[in-house]
Design a protein around this motif. Sequence first.
Motif, PDB file in Angstrom:
ATOM      1  N   ASP A   9     -23.561  -3.277  30.956  1.00 16.40           N
ATOM      2  CA  ASP A   9     -24.033  -3.128  29.755  1.00 16.40           C
ATOM      3  C   ASP A   9     -22.901  -3.149  28.790  1.00 16.40           C
ATOM      4  O   ASP A   9     -22.923  -2.948  27.371  1.00 16.40           O
ATOM      5  N   GLU A  10     -21.571  -3.479  29.096  1.00 17.60           N
ATOM      6  CA  GLU A  10     -20.363  -3.816  28.394  1.00 17.60           C
ATOM      7  C   GLU A  10     -20.625  -4.828  27.438  1.00 17.60           C
ATOM      8  O   GLU A  10     -20.850  -6.151  27.963  1.00 17.60           O
ATOM      9  N   PRO A  11     -20.353  -4.762  26.166  1.00 23.09           N
ATOM     10  CA  PRO A  11     -20.584  -5.829  24.974  1.00 23.09           C
ATOM     11  C   PRO A  11     -19.726  -6.891  25.446  1.00 23.09           C
ATOM     12  O   PRO A  11     -18.499  -6.624  25.786  1.00 23.09           O
ATOM     13  N   GLY A  12     -20.254  -8.117  25.676  1.00 22.57           N
ATOM     14  CA  GLY A  12     -19.086  -9.434  26.072  1.00 22.57           C
ATOM     15  C   GLY A  12     -18.772  -9.418  27.355  1.00 22.57           C
ATOM     16  O   GLY A  12     -18.288 -10.486  27.773  1.00 22.57           O
ATOM     17  N   HIS A  13     -19.139  -8.440  28.203  1.00 20.37           N
ATOM     18  CA  HIS A  13     -18.864  -8.648  29.645  1.00 20.37           C
ATOM     19  C   HIS A  13     -17.811  -8.810  30.045  1.00 20.37           C
ATOM     20  O   HIS A  13     -17.085  -9.464  31.095  1.00 20.37           O
ATOM     21  N   GLN A  14     -16.355  -8.447  29.386  1.00 19.62           N
ATOM     22  CA  GLN A  14     -15.112  -8.802  29.546  1.00 19.62           C
ATOM     23  C   GLN A  14     -14.518  -8.277  30.773  1.00 19.62           C
ATOM     24  O   GLN A  14     -14.061  -8.926  31.590  1.00 19.62           O
TER      25      GLN A  14
END
Length: 154
Positions: free
Chosen positions: A85-90
């Motif tokens: 669920d991390e934005p941008g999947h960094q």
Amino acid sequence: MNFLEAKTYLFEKLAPSKIMALASSVNDYVMVRNVSCLIYNDAIYFKTDKNFRKTKQLYKNPRVALCYSGIQVEGKAEILGLVIDEPGHQFEKLYQKYLWGSYNAYSHKEDEILVRVEPVFVEIWDTDEKNQAFQTFIDFEKESVEYCQYDDKK
């Protein structure tokens, strides 16, 4: 060395990834275990299973210490939610790039949470060009740095 230089020095020594010993404690019960860490955005990140004992400890007491070689980072852990669920999947992209073996073996997307450790106080042991030991203390709250020569070899 000023605070910004010391912070850069720290993150350059750790980046992009390290296997670090994570110490956590609840009610004077201390645990230490290795975690696969990624270093970005001026913090240290790792993933873990939401059902593990260490995760339960982090919810109760977010104060942790991480250690790699001569670097000890005292900090505060924040559970950010599921890795997926991390934005941008960094984290996921960097984990796949730098920690492929672990990524391939331990990716359980429905249970993996992302933990961010914000440094509070850092102690770095190092040696200079004459192999003389010194310590660098970085206080992130005060944004200060202290340098201490340990030995005085000629």
